[in-house]
Write a protein that holds these residues in place. Structure first.
Motif, PDB file in Angstrom:
ATOM      1  N   LEU A  81      30.890  48.596  38.622  1.00  0.00           N
ATOM      2  CA  LEU A  81      31.874  48.037  39.548  1.00  0.00           C
ATOM      3  C   LEU A  81      31.226  47.516  40.821  1.00  0.00           C
ATOM      4  N   THR A  82      30.328  48.295  41.395  1.00  0.00           N
ATOM      5  CA  THR A  82      29.695  47.862  42.646  1.00  0.00           C
ATOM      6  C   THR A  82      28.833  46.627  42.443  1.00  0.00           C
ATOM      7  N   HIS A  83      28.128  46.559  41.309  1.00  0.00           N
ATOM      8  CA  HIS A  83      27.282  45.387  41.056  1.00  0.00           C
ATOM      9  C   HIS A  83      28.140  44.128  40.897  1.00  0.00           C
ATOM     10  N   PHE A  84      29.175  44.207  40.084  1.00  0.00           N
ATOM     11  CA  PHE A  84      30.014  43.023  39.869  1.00  0.00           C
ATOM     12  C   PHE A  84      30.809  42.673  41.125  1.00  0.00           C
ATOM     13  N   ALA A  85      31.128  43.676  41.931  1.00  0.00           N
ATOM     14  CA  ALA A  85      31.816  43.379  43.190  1.00  0.00           C
ATOM     15  C   ALA A  85      30.897  42.600  44.129  1.00  0.00           C
ATOM     16  N   GLY A  86      29.619  42.995  44.207  1.00  0.00           N
ATOM     17  CA  GLY A  86      28.675  42.246  45.035  1.00  0.00           C
ATOM     18  C   GLY A  86      28.482  40.830  44.547  1.00  0.00           C
TER      19      GLY A  86
ATOM     20  N   TYR B 191      38.752  38.170  44.225  1.00  0.00           N
ATOM     21  CA  TYR B 191      38.403  39.472  44.806  1.00  0.00           C
ATOM     22  C   TYR B 191      38.996  40.631  44.011  1.00  0.00           C
ATOM     23  N   ALA B 192      39.377  40.389  42.759  1.00  0.00           N
ATOM     24  CA  ALA B 192      40.009  41.449  41.962  1.00  0.00           C
ATOM     25  C   ALA B 192      39.056  42.609  41.738  1.00  0.00           C
ATOM     26  N   ILE B 193      37.810  42.315  41.348  1.00  0.00           N
ATOM     27  CA  ILE B 193      36.842  43.391  41.096  1.00  0.00           C
ATOM     28  C   ILE B 193      36.515  44.121  42.388  1.00  0.00           C
TER      29      ILE B 193
ATOM     30  N   ARG C 213      29.661  34.913  45.074  1.00  0.00           N
ATOM     31  CA  ARG C 213      30.238  33.686  44.511  1.00  0.00           C
ATOM     32  C   ARG C 213      31.421  33.211  45.357  1.00  0.00           C
ATOM     33  N   SER C 214      32.297  34.133  45.751  1.00  0.00           N
ATOM     34  CA  SER C 214      33.446  33.750  46.563  1.00  0.00           C
ATOM     35  C   SER C 214      33.018  33.234  47.929  1.00  0.00           C
ATOM     36  N   GLY C 215      31.939  33.802  48.472  1.00  0.00           N
ATOM     37  CA  GLY C 215      31.431  33.307  49.747  1.00  0.00           C
ATOM     38  C   GLY C 215      30.948  31.872  49.655  1.00  0.00           C
ATOM     39  N   LYS C 216      30.285  31.519  48.542  1.00  0.00           N
ATOM     40  CA  LYS C 216      29.854  30.145  48.348  1.00  0.00           C
ATOM     41  C   LYS C 216      31.056  29.193  48.282  1.00  0.00           C
TER      42      LYS C 216
END
Length: 518
Positions: free
Chosen positions: A159-164, A222-224, A169-172
Motif C-alpha cells: 500500500l505504501t509503495h503504490f501510494a507513493g 488518490y484512492a490508494i 504520478r498525480s503530482g505530474k
C-alpha cells in the motif's frame, strides 16, 4: 519459534543465507548469467568449448561448423537487434513522460522496507496473537504471531509503495494542469494517448504539458493514498489500544500479587512480632500500602503509555518512509517501464554506450570462437586447411547473416500487410506490379542482456512511402555505418517533405480564410 532456533540453529541460518543469496542473484541476474556462460564455455575438459571442438559436422545451409553456430547463438541471447532511431524513440518517450533519469525500485529498497515493517509488526503481532488464538500453546501463539506479522507487512509495504507512486504520478498531472491553466487554455490539455510503439514525434507541435498528459493520463487519483492512510491509522490506533489493554491487565495482576504479599495474617489484622496494632495504626499502615501500590501502578502506566506512543510514531514514520520510497522510484508514464527496460534498464545513456556494449559481447564471442578453432586444429578434427578455412565463421559474419534474415522477414511482413490493407479485394486477388520497389534493410545493433526485442519503425516509415507491392528486391547488405547514414538521410528527406507539405496546406487554409473574410 524459540525452540526451533535453539534446536536447529544451523538449518535456520542456512535457510536465511540461501534466501539472501537468492535476493542478491535476482538483483544481479543479467551479470550472473553472463559470467556463468563465459565461465562454463572456458571450463577445461567439460566446458562447452571442449565439447564443441569434438563436433565437426557442418550446417547444410551455411556450410559452417555446427559448434560455431551453437556458440554464436548462445552469445546472441545476450544481445538483441536495434537501431539508433529505436533507441532515441524510447529516450523521447521517457523525456516527454517526465521519467528520464528515473528507475524502478531497487531490490535492496524492497528488502529494507519489508524488514523494517516486519520488525515493527512483530511487536504488535505477539500481543495480538494471544487474543487471536486463545487457549493455544506458547509455540502455537508465536507461530500465529509470525503469520500475522507477515500479513501486515505485505499489506503495508504494497500500500505504501503504490501510494507513493500514485502521489508522484498525480503530482505530474497537477503540474501539467497548472501550466495549462496559466497558459490560458489555448489548446486541448489531452489530445490522444501516445503508445510506445507509435512515432514519438506525432505531438511535437503540442505544448510540453500536453505531451506529458498524452503519456501519463489526464486525471490525478488518490484512492490508494486514502486507503493507505486509513489502514495505517487503523493499525497504529489498534496496536496502541491492544498494547494499552495488555498493560492494564499486567498492572492489575502485579498489584494483586503485591497486595497479597504485603498482607499477612488473617481477619484483616496485621501482625508484627506477635503483636496486633490498634485499629487506627492499622488504618494508617493500610493507607501507606495503598499509596505505594497506587504510585507504582501510575508510574508503570505512564511509562507503558509513553513507550506505546513512541512505538506508534515510529510505526507511522516507517509507513511514511515507504511512501517516500514509492515516490522516489517508479514511473509516471503508462509505458515508461517498458521503455526503461528496452534501453538496458538505465545502463545506457547514449547510443554510443549501446555500441560499446555490442563490441564487448562480440569480442567475447570471437575470443571463444578462436579458442574453439584452435582446439579443433590441435585435435586434428578440422580437416584440410582449405576446408577448415571455408567452414570457419566469425561472430560478425553470423550477426550480418541474422540481420539479413530479419530484414527479409520484415520486408515480407510489410508487403503482406500492405497487400491486405490496400483495398478490400486485395486479399482475394492480389496483383503484382511490374516493377517492385526496393526496400532497404534497416541498420541494427544490440542492447543489454535481458532487454526486450524492438521492431524497426524506420523501415516501416521508408517502405510506406513506396507503392504497395507483393514482391521485393533485397539490396545486398552494406556496412553498418553506411546503412545507418543512408536510412537517416532518407528519414530526414521524408520529414522535410512532410514539413513542406504541411506548410503548403497551412498557407492554403490561411488563403481560404482571408478570402472568406474579404
Amino acid at each position: 519459534m524459540k525452540e526451533i532456533l535453539t534446536t536447529y540453529p544451523v538449518a535456520v541460518w542456512s535457510v536465511v543465507s540461501v534466501l539472501l543469496a537468492a535476493i542478491v542473484i535476482s538483483a544481479l541476474w543479467d551479470k550472473v548469467k553472463w559470467w556463468w556462460m563465459n565461465t562454463w564455455y572456458s571450463f577445461p575438459l567439460i566446458g562447452h568449448v571442449a565439447r564443441l571442438s569434438k563436433d565437426v559436422s557442418t550446417d547444410y545451409q551455411t556450410g559452417a561448423f555446427q559448434g560455431d553456430l551453437k556458440l554464436c547463438r548462445d552469445y546472441k541471447k545476450f544481445i538483441q537487434l536495434r537501431n539508433e532511431h529505436d533507441f532515441n524513440e524510447k529516450i523521447t518517450y521517457l523525456t516527454k513522460a517526465g521519467d528520464l533519469g528515473r528507475s524502478g525500485t531497487p531490490v535492496f529498497i524492497w528488502l529494507l522496507t519489508t524488514l523494517l515493517v516486519f520488525v515493527e509488526a512483530m511487536g504488535f503481532s505477539y500481543v495480538l496473537a494471544g487474543y487471536t488464538i486463545p487457549g493455544a500453546s506458547e509455540n502455537t501463539q508465536q507461530m500465529g504471531a509470525l503469520g500475522i506479522a507477515f500479513l501486515i507487512s505485505v499489506l503495508l509495504v504494497a500500500l505504501t509503495h503504490f501510494a507513493g507512486h500514485e502521489l508522484y504520478r498525480s503530482g505530474k498531472i497537477k503540474q501539467s494542469r497548472r501550466s495549462w491553466l496559466d497558459g490560458g487554455r489555448k489548446s486541448d490539455l489531452f489530445t490522444k494517448e501516445i503508445a510506445l510503439a507509435e512515432p514519438q514525434s506525432v505531438d511535437n507541435h503540442l505544448p510540453v504539458y500536453t505531451q506529458l498528459i498524452n503519456r501519463v493520463g489526464a486525471h490525478p487519483q488518490y484512492a490508494i493514498t486514502i486507503a493507505t492512510v486509513i489502514f495505517v491509522a487503523m493499525v497504529a490506533v489498534g496496536a496502541t489500544y491492544v498494547r494499552g489493554k495488555v498493560l492494564e491487565k499486567t498492572l492489575t495482576q502485579e498489584v494483586a500479587g503485591l497486595s497479597l504479599s504485603l498482607n499477612t495474617g488473617s481477619g484483616g489484622e496485621l501482625k508484627l512480632d506477635g503483636l496486633v496494632l490498634p485499629t487506627d495504626d492499622q488504618a494508617r499502615v493500610q493507607e501507606s500500602k495503598d499509596k505505594v501500590l497506587h504510585d507504582t501502578q501510575n508510574l508503570d502506566r505512564d511509562g507503558g503509555w509513553g513507550t506505546f506512543i513512541v512505538l506508534a510514531v515510529i510505526f507511522v514514520f516507517l509507513q511514511f518512509l515507504g511512501v517516500l520510497f514509492g515516490y522516489k522510484w517508479g514511473f509516471a508514464g503508462k509505458q515508461s517501464a517498458d521503455a526503461f527496460r528496452a534501453i538496458g534498464k538505465g545502463r545506457f545513456t547514449s547510443y554510443e554506450d549501446v555500441r560499446a556494449h555490442y563490441r564487448n559481447v562480440a569480442d567475447a564471442a570471437q575470443a571463444q570462437l578462436s579458442s574453439l578453432d584452435q582446439r579443433r586444429q590441435e585435435s586434428g578434427r578440422s580437416g584440410t586447411s582449405s576446408a577448415a578455412q571455408a567452414n570457419k565463421m566469425s561472430f560478425k559474419e553470423f550477426m550480418d547473416r541474422e540481420r539479413s534474415e530479419d530484414v527479409r522477414d520484415l520486408n515480407s511482413q510489410h508487403q503482406h500487410t500492405q497487400a491486405y490493407t490496400a483495398s478490400p479485394t486485395a486479399a482475394q486477388a492480389p496483383t503484382v506490379p511490374a516493377s517492385a520497389p526496393v526496400v532497404a534493410p534497416t541498420t541494427t545493433t544490440v542492447v543489454a542482456p535481458g532487454s526486450a526485442a524492438i521492431t524497426a519503425p524506420v523501415l516501416t516509415e521508408i517502405a510506406t512511402a513506396s507503392t504497395p507491392a507483393l514482391s521485393t528486391v533485397v539490396v545486398p547488405a552494406e556496412s553498418e555505418d553506411d546503412e545507418l547514414a543512408r536510412l537517416e538521410r532518407q528519414l530526414a528527406e521524408r520529414k522535410d517533405a512532410q514539413r513542406r507539405a504541411k506548410i503548403e496546406q497551412m498557407k492554403k487554409e490561411l488563403a481560404n480564410l482571408e478570402g472568406e473574410q474579404s
